[in-house]
Scaffold this active site. Structure first.
Site, short mmCIF file in Angstrom:
data_model
loop_
_atom_site.label_atom_id
_atom_site.label_comp_id
_atom_site.label_asym_id
_atom_site.label_seq_id
_atom_site.Cartn_x
_atom_site.Cartn_y
_atom_site.Cartn_z
N ASP A 21 0.87 -1.17 0.00
CA ASP A 21 0.00 0.00 0.00
C ASP A 21 0.91 1.23 0.00
O ASP A 21 1.63 1.46 0.97
CB ASP A 21 -0.86 -0.04 1.27
CG ASP A 21 -1.70 1.20 1.44
OD1 ASP A 21 -1.67 2.09 0.56
OD2 ASP A 21 -2.39 1.30 2.47
N HIS A 81 -2.36 11.60 -10.25
CA HIS A 81 -3.62 12.22 -10.72
C HIS A 81 -4.86 11.49 -10.20
O HIS A 81 -5.96 12.00 -10.31
CB HIS A 81 -3.64 12.36 -12.25
CG HIS A 81 -3.96 11.11 -13.01
ND1 HIS A 81 -4.37 11.13 -14.32
CD2 HIS A 81 -3.91 9.80 -12.66
CE1 HIS A 81 -4.57 9.89 -14.73
NE2 HIS A 81 -4.30 9.07 -13.76
#
Ligand SMILES: C[S@@+](CC[C@H](N)C(=O)[O-])C[C@H]1O[C@@H](n2cnc3c(N)ncnc32)[C@H](O)[C@@H]1O
Length: 346
Positions: A238, A256
């Protein structure tokens, strides 16, 4: 960063035609989707064929297959060769499944429930300033893909990212400064197309993809397919918790997907893993001047609606980089409207 100034049509009939074209945008997405889903480009790859032949190969309805192919020809995906036969145009050829830059998975993803259902709530995304994935899918997009029942769609999403990566790979490989780099981590690297291309160009490089457990398997398989397993590893993890150490961290179209707080966490974790003299390469679209025709502004709407992310201009990127302990150096176009931004730890 570049763009052409939008010109205003003044003829009302032309304005109406242009607007209707935009209003039909969703139908066009679904036409491209159906061409991809019914494997029309693969059926036409060898030679032009009639709708009857395509329908027989695909097991689809002959009349509606013809109507789809006629619409696809009208959009420039197919050519009409006469006597009922359709061929592939260059654009339509990108929907073949066996082409190096296949946009077929992207066509499937954009019209799949994972994207299409949040888009159905788009005005709410603008009104509330938040992604609609939670409301439409019951989870954020990456948690949705992590569900076992969505494994096939998650695989197609990673493939779609690979197709998009292929558009920039050459530019990144040609432009990236790999002097003194022997280890690269592709952070949120999906199938690993970018880091694997760098490894193919530089036999001394060792590469790794960090991605969520359900996604990292695809990278391990892709490395094996390219004969690069001995220099490659997958790291299931993660990036909000921890990023592996490397000489170079590559982040392609990852920032983004996230708002500033979360993008900052990713960049800070890369910075912590990079240490003194560390380097990173961010590959993203960069917003051009307001008022120019700029695909990044359209992608920005998709980010808002589907992932909760945002496209950024250079000043916005620089503010994030500085806050995370990075300084931006060389910035260069790599293709497909994307830029490579080289970062150094400060
Ligand atoms: C837009 S894709 C970009 C993939 C790839 N970099 C490319 O451009 O082809 C974003 C990637 O981030 C991964 N991702 C999302 N959340 C993540 C997390 N918390 N930790 C690691 N990877 C994550 C997704 O699984 C996905 O592969």
């Amino acid at each position: 960063m570049t763009g052409t100034t939008v010109t205003q049509a003044t003829d009302p009939a032309a304005d109406a035609a242009s607007l209707l074209n935009l209003i039909a945008g969703g139908a066009m997405t679904q036409i491209v989707h159906a061409v991809a889903a019914l494997n029309i480009a693969d059926h036409l790859a060898g030679e032009p064929r009639t709708a009857k032949e395509v329908a027989a190969r695909e097991g689809s309805n002959e009349r509606t297959t013809f109507r789809l192919m006629r619409a696809a020809a009208s959009l420039g995906l197919l050519s009409y060769e006469g006597e009922g036969r359709f061929g592939l145009t260059g654009m339509g050829g990108l929907l073949r499944s066996d082409t190096p830059v296949s946009l077929r998975p992207m066509a499937l993803v954009q019209a799949a429930p994972s994207h299409w259902q949040p888009w159905g709530l788009f005005p709410e995304a603008v009104r509330k300033g938040e992604s609609q994935a939670g409301k439409a899918l019951g989870a954020d997009i990456f948690d949705y893909y992590a569900r076992p029942e969505n494994a096939e769609m998650a695989r197609i999403f990673s493939e779609a990212m690979g197709g998009m990566s292929a558009m920039v790979t050459q530019g990144v490989v040609a432009g990236a400064d790999l002097e003194g780099v022997s280890t690269v981590v592709d952070v949120g690297g999906a199938d690993g197309h970018l880091v694997l291309a760098l490894m193919e160009a530089r036999p001394e490089l060792r590469g790794q993809v960090l991605d969520l457990p359900h996604a990292v398997e695809g990278a391990v398989e892709e490395a094996a397919r390219r004969g690069l397993s001995d220099r490659f590893s997958g790291a299931a993890g993660d990036f909000f918790a921890e990023v592996p150490t490397a000489d170079l961290h590559v982040l392609k179209t990852v920032l983004h997907d996230w708002d500033d707080d979360r993008a900052l966490r990713i960049l800070r974790n890369c910075r912590a893993a990079a240490g003194e003299g560390g380097r990173a390469l961010v590959v993203e679209m960069v917003l051009a001047e307001v008022g120019t025709s700029d695909f990044a502004t359209i992608s920005d709407m998709a980010m808002l609606c589907v992932t909760g992310g945002v496209e950024r201009d250079l000043d916005e990127f620089d503010a994030l980089f500085a806050a995370a302990g990075w300084s931006r150096g060389r910035t260069y176009p790599v293709g497909g409207g994307h830029f490579g931004m080289e970062l150094r730890a400060v």
